[in-house]
Design an enzyme around this catalytic site. Structure first.
Site, PDB file in Angstrom:
ATOM      1  N   MET A 172      -9.047   7.993  -0.295  1.00 53.46           N
ATOM      2  CA  MET A 172      -9.882   8.360   0.863  1.00 53.46           C
ATOM      3  C   MET A 172     -10.480   9.744   0.657  1.00 53.46           C
ATOM      4  O   MET A 172      -9.795  10.636   0.154  1.00 53.46           O
ATOM      5  CB  MET A 172      -9.020   8.411   2.128  1.00 53.46           C
ATOM      6  CG  MET A 172      -8.296   7.141   2.452  1.00 53.46           C
ATOM      7  SD  MET A 172      -7.320   7.396   3.942  1.00 53.46           S
ATOM      8  CE  MET A 172      -6.490   5.804   4.031  1.00 53.46           C
TER       9      MET A 172
ATOM     10  N   HIS B  60      -8.399   0.656  -3.794  1.00 55.16           N
ATOM     11  CA  HIS B  60      -9.286   0.520  -2.633  1.00 55.16           C
ATOM     12  C   HIS B  60      -9.963   1.863  -2.395  1.00 55.16           C
ATOM     13  O   HIS B  60      -9.337   2.819  -1.958  1.00 55.16           O
ATOM     14  CB  HIS B  60      -8.422   0.098  -1.425  1.00 55.16           C
ATOM     15  CG  HIS B  60      -9.173  -0.034  -0.151  1.00 55.16           C
ATOM     16  ND1 HIS B  60      -8.544  -0.158   1.071  1.00 55.16           N
ATOM     17  CD2 HIS B  60     -10.504  -0.092   0.117  1.00 55.16           C
ATOM     18  CE1 HIS B  60      -9.449  -0.280   2.029  1.00 55.16           C
ATOM     19  NE2 HIS B  60     -10.646  -0.222   1.473  1.00 55.16           N
TER      20      HIS B  60
ATOM     21  N   SER C 216       0.843  -1.200   0.000  1.00 56.90           N
ATOM     22  CA  SER C 216       0.000   0.000   0.000  1.00 56.90           C
ATOM     23  C   SER C 216       0.873   1.243   0.000  1.00 56.90           C
ATOM     24  O   SER C 216       1.603   1.505   0.956  1.00 56.90           O
ATOM     25  CB  SER C 216      -0.906   0.014   1.235  1.00 56.90           C
ATOM     26  OG  SER C 216      -1.406   1.321   1.414  1.00 56.90           O
TER      27      SER C 216
ATOM     28  N   MET D 232     -11.322  -5.932   5.926  1.00 57.39           N
ATOM     29  CA  MET D 232     -10.486  -4.953   6.649  1.00 57.39           C
ATOM     30  C   MET D 232     -10.122  -5.528   8.012  1.00 57.39           C
ATOM     31  O   MET D 232     -10.991  -5.991   8.743  1.00 57.39           O
ATOM     32  CB  MET D 232     -11.243  -3.635   6.848  1.00 57.39           C
ATOM     33  CG  MET D 232     -11.446  -2.777   5.616  1.00 57.39           C
ATOM     34  SD  MET D 232      -9.938  -2.341   4.722  1.00 57.39           S
ATOM     35  CE  MET D 232      -8.968  -1.494   5.980  1.00 57.39           C
TER      36      MET D 232
ATOM     37  N   ASP E 218      -6.418  -6.320   4.746  1.00 59.86           N
ATOM     38  CA  ASP E 218      -5.809  -4.989   4.714  1.00 59.86           C
ATOM     39  C   ASP E 218      -5.825  -4.379   6.102  1.00 59.86           C
ATOM     40  O   ASP E 218      -6.889  -4.130   6.670  1.00 59.86           O
ATOM     41  CB  ASP E 218      -6.619  -4.120   3.731  1.00 59.86           C
ATOM     42  CG  ASP E 218      -6.037  -2.741   3.534  1.00 59.86           C
ATOM     43  OD1 ASP E 218      -4.965  -2.446   4.094  1.00 59.86           O
ATOM     44  OD2 ASP E 218      -6.679  -1.948   2.814  1.00 59.86           O
TER      45      ASP E 218
ATOM     46  N   ASP F  90      -4.822   3.444  -2.040  1.00 57.89           N
ATOM     47  CA  ASP F  90      -5.861   3.793  -1.063  1.00 57.89           C
ATOM     48  C   ASP F  90      -6.403   5.186  -1.333  1.00 57.89           C
ATOM     49  O   ASP F  90      -5.736   6.186  -1.051  1.00 57.89           O
ATOM     50  CB  ASP F  90      -5.275   3.770   0.353  1.00 57.89           C
ATOM     51  CG  ASP F  90      -5.055   2.354   0.858  1.00 57.89           C
ATOM     52  OD1 ASP F  90      -6.029   1.581   0.884  1.00 57.89           O
ATOM     53  OD2 ASP F  90      -3.918   2.031   1.236  1.00 57.89           O
TER      54      ASP F  90
ATOM     55  N   MET G  61     -12.038   4.132  -0.367  1.00 54.86           N
ATOM     56  CA  MET G  61     -12.646   4.455   0.936  1.00 54.86           C
ATOM     57  C   MET G  61     -13.360   5.791   0.785  1.00 54.86           C
ATOM     58  O   MET G  61     -12.950   6.827   1.319  1.00 54.86           O
ATOM     59  CB  MET G  61     -11.547   4.505   2.005  1.00 54.86           C
ATOM     60  CG  MET G  61     -11.072   3.123   2.400  1.00 54.86           C
ATOM     61  SD  MET G  61      -9.517   3.156   3.281  1.00 54.86           S
ATOM     62  CE  MET G  61      -8.406   3.246   1.887  1.00 54.86           C
TER      63      MET G  61
ATOM     64  N   HIS H  73      -1.223  -1.453  -4.090  1.00 54.78           N
ATOM     65  CA  HIS H  73      -2.498  -1.110  -3.448  1.00 54.78           C
ATOM     66  C   HIS H  73      -2.611   0.410  -3.335  1.00 54.78           C
ATOM     67  O   HIS H  73      -1.759   1.089  -2.770  1.00 54.78           O
ATOM     68  CB  HIS H  73      -2.530  -1.764  -2.064  1.00 54.78           C
ATOM     69  CG  HIS H  73      -3.832  -1.652  -1.356  1.00 54.78           C
ATOM     70  ND1 HIS H  73      -4.917  -2.471  -1.632  1.00 54.78           N
ATOM     71  CD2 HIS H  73      -4.238  -0.831  -0.364  1.00 54.78           C
ATOM     72  CE1 HIS H  73      -5.911  -2.161  -0.822  1.00 54.78           C
ATOM     73  NE2 HIS H  73      -5.542  -1.165  -0.044  1.00 54.78           N
TER      74      HIS H  73
HETATM   75  C1  DX5 Z   1      -5.999   1.734   5.727  1.00 51.80           C
HETATM   76  C2  DX5 Z   1      -5.663   1.373   4.309  1.00 51.80           C
HETATM   77  C3  DX5 Z   1      -4.549   0.431   4.237  1.00 51.80           C
HETATM   78  C4  DX5 Z   1      -3.254   0.906   4.849  1.00 51.80           C
HETATM   79  C5  DX5 Z   1      -2.609  -0.291   5.470  1.00 51.80           C
HETATM   80  O1  DX5 Z   1      -7.251   2.220   5.845  1.00 51.80           O
HETATM   81  O2  DX5 Z   1      -6.764   0.788   3.641  1.00 51.80           O
HETATM   82  O3  DX5 Z   1      -4.338  -0.072   2.918  1.00 51.80           O
HETATM   83  O4  DX5 Z   1      -2.363   1.519   3.969  1.00 51.80           O
HETATM   84  O5  DX5 Z   1      -1.506   0.121   6.204  1.00 51.80           O
HETATM   85  P1  DX5 Z   1      -0.786  -0.845   7.225  1.00 51.80           P
HETATM   86  O6  DX5 Z   1      -0.331  -2.060   6.470  1.00 51.80           O
HETATM   87  O7  DX5 Z   1       0.336  -0.005   7.742  1.00 51.80           O
HETATM   88  O8  DX5 Z   1      -1.781  -1.186   8.307  1.00 51.80           O
HETATM   89 ZN    ZN Z   2      -6.371  -0.250   1.694  1.00 53.39          ZN
END
Ligand code: DX5
Ligand code: ZN
Length: 216
Positions: free
Chosen positions: A36, A65, A7, A136, A174, A34, A67, A32
């Site tokens: 948000m 991903h 990620s 998650m 994740d 992310d 969010m 990955h």
């Molecule tokens: C958190 C993200 C993850 C995050 C994971 O909400 O969806 O993908 O980057 O980070 P680690 O592996 O550090 O928990």
């Molecule tokens: Zn993620």
């Protein structure tokens, strides 16, 4: 077959291209991404302009991903920019079935993510129309959180539901995944492993190789 999906949330954004190159050269197959929105989760990460650059500098499988509230608004643009898999949260979307259909019709893989407090039953009706379930293992929004132990049983539940009837569906996890709990999670049934801080903190090349060795 297992896949590591580093990620980039935990990468050095001043040197994002360099960090991505390091995970790619070390042999990670996925990346990955992310996204948000500050609504579905408290934090804001990055959006289309950054993803566009990431795609330009890497040939990795782009595992996006979302969010984001109403993620259906962005599916088409993401796929045009090169998303290979788009995962939406079941909690954030009022038209899950239609959105999965759209993602696939636009040529990408479709995934559904569930938060730690969302029961596995929420995803079961969609197993026949998706390519990946994302369980998650922390509350989404931030990297570097501690793995929530109660989620391991949800991984087992999803694995049981997939096995037999939907063998092509992947099971991604994740949040809080590191070398210390990787084997346990693989045994529980996860086959796509997201890792942010455990990959990008410290020696990136070594971290990826250590993960891949345990995933063989
Ligand atoms: C958190 C993200 C993850 C995050 C994971 O909400 O969806 O993908 O980057 O980070 P680690 O592996 O550090 O928990
Ligand atoms: Zn993620």
């Amino acid at each position: 077959m297992n896949y590591l999906s580093p990620s980039i949330l935990s990468a050095d954004f001043c040197n994002l291209g360099r960090d991505i190159k390091l995970v790619e050269e070390a042999g990670a197959p996925y990346l990955h991404i992310d996204i948000m929105d500050g609504m579905f989760v408290p934090s804001i990460s990055f959006g289309m302009p950054v993803f566009k650059c990431v795609k330009k500098c890497s040939g990795l499988f782009m595992d996006v991903h979302m969010m984001v509230e109403k993620p259906e608004r962005y599916v088409e643009e993401l796929i045009k920019l090169g998303a290979d898999c788009v995962t939406i949260h079941v909690e954030a979307c009022d038209c899950v079935e239609q959105t999965l259909k759209n993602i696939r019709a636009l040529g990408a893989k479709a995934g559904i993510a569930i938060n730690p407090e969302t029961p596995v039953s929420e995803v079961l009706p969609y197993l026949g129309m998706l390519d990946m379930v994302l369980v998650m293992t922390v509350h989404p929004g931030f990297g570097g959180q501690k793995y929530i132990a109660a989620c391991t049983d949800k991984i087992r539940q999803v694995r049981r539901a997939i096995n037999g009837q939907y063998p092509d569906v992947k099971l991604e996890i994740d949040g809080g995944v590191g070398l210390d709990n990787l084997t346990m999670n693989l045994e529980a049934g996860a086959d796509v492993i997201v890792a942010g801080s455990a990959v990008f903190n410290g020696d990136i090349t070594k971290n990826v190789k250590d993960f891949l060795q345990l995933m063989e």
